[in-house]
Design an enzyme around this catalytic site. Structure first.
Site, PDB file in Angstrom:
ATOM      1  N   GLU A 160      38.261  47.827  36.852  1.00 12.77           N
ATOM      2  CA  GLU A 160      36.914  47.569  36.303  1.00 12.77           C
ATOM      3  C   GLU A 160      36.858  46.205  35.599  1.00 12.77           C
ATOM      4  OE1 GLU A 160      34.436  49.395  37.126  1.00 12.77           O
ATOM      5  OE2 GLU A 160      35.710  50.893  38.084  1.00 12.77           O
ATOM      6  N   ASP A 214      40.865  45.354  43.019  1.00 17.15           N
ATOM      7  CA  ASP A 214      42.149  46.036  43.205  1.00 17.15           C
ATOM      8  C   ASP A 214      43.300  45.053  43.012  1.00 17.15           C
ATOM      9  OD1 ASP A 214      40.930  48.425  43.769  1.00 17.15           O
ATOM     10  OD2 ASP A 214      41.261  48.362  45.936  1.00 17.15           O
TER      11      ASP A 214
HETATM   12 ZN   LIG Z   1      35.237  48.854  41.984  1.00 21.65          ZN
END
Ligand SMILES: [Zn+2]
Length: 423
Positions: A275, A356
């Site tokens: 996030e 990621d």
């Molecule tokens: Zn995401």
């Protein structure tokens, strides 16, 4: 039937046919074998359940799509739009009040028609697969709050747009664009602090192992992590999630209580890091900029549309008006919106890979995020093998197996100091 009517009809039916084809392909793409990567989190039975769930939701989506298209075409062909327009003009005076009544009635009608589907989805499908935690009281209250909020916010914005079109003539679209942009920016600030708490309780994350690990991660990644909140997602569903919202002082990371219950500290840090990655890679800002540009194009096209008497003839409305133009315009531009959403989803999927990678780089390892993603998919009974066309058209996130492959391919080097010393 004039050209406008033909274009709208072809657009609506074309979009419908495409969604049927995609759904069928998606169901056929399901593999009966558990992918090797998931053998540790999925037993045969849970995997089978995930496929039954995907099938049930797809069938339900097709039924809903078919009925809503049928109702729309019926209402249109029976002269519903013209009838409603005459009725609203009789009851209300002035273009703003008439427009509010016209659009309000259509929105109320479609909400009422959608209600049985919402009830079935929550209390039958989600219930059957053990996800539903919503009580009838919570459901009704959500509905009521949503209606009040939609009426207040949507009604205000619509009044302003209609008023500006009356007042500013040919430059109306520019004024509307500016006003809507201010409105959208404002919403970014008030949504996390005023609107979301109307539906969920946000509790600052309490002291303990997770908090310590988050603060340590935040310091290493140079991102202040005071604003981490636990959200009571378990009030409505057993499904887990996490999200980022707001800007500046109002930014928050929200972790569902259902997520905290199921994941280890290292996995939760990886989710938070993902996030943070969205924020640090400026995805939130980019989405906002795209949203603003998108609104500008829509208002410009709307201004062009309300000048076309043929569009109003197509829907059996005698007198042209901005409010009716707004509704017909939204139907006419179905294919353009489909193309735009394909573009938006494409970017969104790229942002997921970037976030990621950010998580893996800043935590020093890809594995916690890999295991977090695997658990999330298994717990939410996600479809592991969606058809590429379905992904291309509708998915904001890449298929989880692709995300895992990309994470594994990163070859993250350990940072000099371990970032997750406590876990
Ligand atoms: Zn995401």
């Amino acid at each position: 039937m004039n050209t406008y009517a033909l274009v709208v009809l072809v657009a609506l039916i074309g979009e419908y046919v495409l969604s049927v084809i995609t759904s069928l392909l998606n169901i056929r793409a399901m593999s009966p074998r558990v992918p090797d990567e998931f053998r540790s989190v999925y037993d045969e039975e849970t995997y089978r359940q995930s496929q039954v769930y995907t099938r049930a939701r797809t069938r339900f989506g097709l039924l809903r799509g078919t009925l809503s298209l049928a109702v729309l075409l019926l209402f249109w062909q029976m002269g519903g739009f013209g009838w409603l327009d005459r009725l609203c003009r009789e009851f209300a005076g002035g273009p703003v009040a008439t427009g509010l009544l016209f659009v309000g009635t259509l929105v109320a009608g479609s909400t009422a028609l959608g209600l049985p589907f919402r009830i079935y989805s929550t209390f039958v499908i989600e219930e059957r697969f053990g996800f539903n935690r919503t009580t009838a009281a919570t459901f009704s209250l959500d509905l009521l709050k949503g209606l009040v909020l939609g009426t207040l916010l949507g009604g205000t914005l619509l009044s302003v747009v209609l008023f500006l079109f009356e007042l500013t003539g040919s430059l109306a679209w520019l004024w509307c664009w500016g006003t809507t942009t201010v409105f959208m920016l404002l919403a970014q600030f008030i949504a996390p602090t005023w609107i979301m708490p109307l539906f969920n309780t946000f509790t600052p994350l309490g002291n303990g192992e997770l908090k310590d690990a988050l603060v340590a991660y935040g310091r290493a990644a140079r991102f202040p992590l005071e604003g981490v909140f636990v959200i009571d997602g378990s009030r409505r569903s057993a499904k887990a999630n996490a999200f980022f919202t707001g800007f500046g002082k109002h930014k928050r990371i929200a972790l569902f209580d259902t997520l905290i219950a199921k994941q280890t500290t290292a996995e939760l840090i990886a989710v938070v890091a993902h996030e943070v990655g969205h924020y640090r890679r400026r995805h939130i800002l980019k989405n906002m900029a795209f949203g603003i540009a998108h609104t500008g194009v829509l208002f410009w096209l709307l201004a062009v549309c309300v000048e076309q008497q043929g569009l109003f003839d197509a829907f059996g409305v005698a007198e042209s008006s901005v409010y009716a133009g707004l509704v017909f315009f939204s139907l006419l531009f179905t294919p353009i919106e489909l193309v735009l959403s394909v573009l938006v989803h494409r970017f969104s999927r790229r942002y997921e890979f970037e976030a990621d990678a950010f998580a893996a780089e800043t935590t020093g390892s890809a594995e916690p995020l890999v295991s977090a993603l695997k658990k999330l998919s298994a717990d939410n009974l996600s479809n592991l093998t969606p058809h590429p066309l379905e992904v291309y058209l509708h998915h904001s996130h890449p298929p989880v197996l692709q995300r895992i492959d990309a994470l594994r391919a990163l070859h993250v080097t350990e940072p000099n100091e371990p970032l997750l010393a406590s876990s």
